[in-house]
Design an enzyme around this catalytic site. Structure first.
Site, mmCIF file in Angstrom:
data_model
loop_
_atom_site.group_PDB
_atom_site.id
_atom_site.type_symbol
_atom_site.label_atom_id
_atom_site.label_comp_id
_atom_site.label_asym_id
_atom_site.label_seq_id
_atom_site.Cartn_x
_atom_site.Cartn_y
_atom_site.Cartn_z
ATOM 1 C CG HIS A 171 32.430 27.700 61.622
ATOM 2 N ND1 HIS A 171 32.699 28.109 62.917
ATOM 3 C CD2 HIS A 171 33.604 27.248 61.123
ATOM 4 C CE1 HIS A 171 33.992 27.916 63.175
ATOM 5 N NE2 HIS A 171 34.556 27.389 62.106
ATOM 6 C CG ASP A 207 37.526 22.766 63.673
ATOM 7 O OD1 ASP A 207 37.745 22.170 62.613
ATOM 8 O OD2 ASP A 207 37.717 23.999 63.837
ATOM 9 C CG HIS A 209 38.223 27.678 63.744
ATOM 10 N ND1 HIS A 209 38.808 26.814 62.843
ATOM 11 C CD2 HIS A 209 38.863 28.871 63.613
ATOM 12 C CE1 HIS A 209 39.773 27.450 62.187
ATOM 13 N NE2 HIS A 209 39.830 28.693 62.631
ATOM 14 C CG ASP A 296 41.107 23.476 62.487
ATOM 15 O OD1 ASP A 296 40.833 22.572 63.301
ATOM 16 O OD2 ASP A 296 40.239 24.202 61.955
HETATM 17 C C1 SP5 Z 1 35.620 24.433 59.615
HETATM 18 C C2 SP5 Z 1 36.686 25.436 59.889
HETATM 19 O O1 SP5 Z 1 37.757 25.089 60.375
HETATM 20 N N1 SP5 Z 1 36.441 26.689 59.536
HETATM 21 C C3 SP5 Z 1 37.400 27.708 59.765
HETATM 22 C C4 SP5 Z 1 36.981 29.021 59.219
HETATM 23 C C5 SP5 Z 1 38.052 30.037 59.422
HETATM 24 N N2 SP5 Z 1 37.805 31.193 58.652
HETATM 25 C C6 SP5 Z 1 38.742 32.263 58.860
HETATM 26 C C7 SP5 Z 1 40.028 31.943 58.234
HETATM 27 C C8 SP5 Z 1 41.053 32.985 58.534
HETATM 28 C C9 SP5 Z 1 42.219 32.735 57.638
HETATM 29 N N3 SP5 Z 1 43.345 33.414 58.109
HETATM 30 C C10 SP5 Z 1 44.400 33.386 57.141
HETATM 31 C C11 SP5 Z 1 45.664 33.866 57.747
HETATM 32 C C12 SP5 Z 1 46.736 33.821 56.719
HETATM 33 N N4 SP5 Z 1 47.995 34.055 57.342
HETATM 34 ZN ZN ZN Z 2 38.362 24.888 62.267
#
Ligand code: SP5
Ligand code: ZN
Length: 372
Positions: A171, A207, A209, A296
């Site tokens: 990211h 990944d 994302h 993930d």
């Molecule tokens: C490297 C990588 O996988 N980065 C991911 C960044 C995601 N950031 C946003 C996370 C949102 C978390 N949501 C929590 C939901 C709880 N139920």
């Molecule tokens: Zn990720």
């Protein structure tokens, strides 16, 4: 294959992150890398190596030196300002609408980095969920060294090597950190390979994302092809990039391929996308693929919504190595801690053409029976 690992990541000891303004238990924690390390050690087929230091040169080949300086001093600045915070996140972000009506020249001339840490974090960061703590900078520097040492193993003759990078990187853009990422380990690795070999390089980002940072860095580059399979940004972080019609510009036109998937994506749907991605990589010359490897996508991941199982990681590793290219495999995300070690072992053994046999002590099931 060799695994590059250093305990230096432990200094990035993240406990809490914020999600939509509220503190929640952190997802990107040190235990993630330790789970993977333990599983690969238990496997017995993965010799470990320590990273060597590569200095700042390969980082500023990709990132704005201003971002590096900010990350280096951010924590001490926060302390100097006497702000008692467990971690640094921004107060204000320069949303592009703040400058609506101003010319690009006016913005460049008039908008600058503030002095206060809370403003500087907004200037260089893009989200409120990437906590920065005392040890973050040195851990992020060490993750880059892990990536570059992994590159050296492969350029030195290994067919593949795995860098257990933490914090992750995809990211992080040229002048921006976020998404638990500070330096873009995969982009720095790809650039180092281009410079060392003169060849074109492909990044395969699996990944969950979209790797907005990697896409941004190579958007206009004809020598690095970025191919990503990820959750559609209509519903998932990072929301503002990752659509199929983002294909690159200038010399990079046609070099960016986004394959966004629906929520609930199955192993079969995923493998269709993997074949499309690998076809796009095989279509251009080059002998090395940098893999941005995230877990993930796993069915039980707390922040993902795909339905993948451990078996599919073995198959994706197998198909990726089946391109015949050498692999620089770098860890990105993956937050279901009980499965991380087994999923990494499955992927890497698949890449090596070895069968996957679950470790007896794994203690978790595909259907959600989780221990530990
Ligand atoms: C490297 C990588 O996988 N980065 C991911 C960044 C995601 N950031 C946003 C996370 C949102 C978390 N949501 C929590 C939901 C709880 N139920
Ligand atoms: Zn990720």
């Amino acid at each position: 294959m060799q695994v590059v690992y250093t305990p230096a990541h432990l200094a990035h000891d993240i406990i809490v992150e914020t999600f939509m303004g509220l503190p929640i238990p952190a997802n990107e924690v040190a235990e993630r890398a330790e789970k993977i390390r333990a599983a690969l050690e238990a496997d017995g087929g993965f010799p470990f190596a320590e990273p060597s230091e590569h200095g700042e040169g390969p980082i500023t080949a990709i990132h704005d030196p201003g971002l590096v300086r900010f990350l280096e001093v951010a924590w001490s600045e926060l302390r100097r300002q006497g702000l008692p915070r467990p971690f640094l996140t921004a107060d204000t972000y320069p949303n592009r609408q703040m400058f609506e009506g101003m010319s690009a020249e006016a913005v460049a001339a008039l908008v600058r980095e503030p002095e206060q840490a809370a403003g500087r974090a907004g200037y260089w960061g893009f989200d409120s969920a990437a906590p920065l703590v005392a040890g973050t900078y040195l851990a992020a520097r060490a993750a880059v060294d892990v990536a570059l040492t992994t590159v050296e193993l492969v350029l030195g003759g290994a067919t593949m090597a795995y860098g257990l990078c933490r914090p992750p990187g995809h990211h992080a853009a040229r002048s921006m950190y976020g998404g638990y990422c500070f330096f873009n380990n995969a982009a720095i690795a790809a650039e180092a390979i281009v410079r060392a070999t003169g060849e074109r390089v492909a990044i395969l980002d699996v990944d969950y994302h979209h790797g907005n940072g990697s896409q941004q860095i190579f958007w206009r580059r004809g020598d690095v092809r970025y191919v990503s399979i990820h959750a559609h940004p209509d519903r998932a972080y990072p929301y503002f990039l990752g659509r199929e019609d983002e294909t690159g510009e200038g010399p990079g036109a046609g070099e960016n391929l986004n394959l966004p998937l629906r929520g609930g994506a199955t192993n079969d749907e995923y493998l269709v996308a993997v074949d499309r991605a690998l076809d796009a990589i095989a279509a251009v010359p080059g002998s090395v693929i940098v893999v941005s490897l995230g877990f993930d996508t796993y069915g039980l991941d707390p922040i993902g919504d795909f339905a993948l199982t451990t078996d599919v990681y073995h198959e994706v590793g197998r198909r990726t190595a089946g391109t015949g290219r050498r692999l620089v495999i770098l860890q990105e995300g993956g937050y279901h801690r009980p499965s991380l070690g087994e999923n990494a072992r499955a992927w890497l053994r698949g890449a090596e053409g070895r069968p996957f046999d679950p470790l007896p002590a794994a203690g978790f099931g595909e259907r959600g029976a989780v221990a530990g």
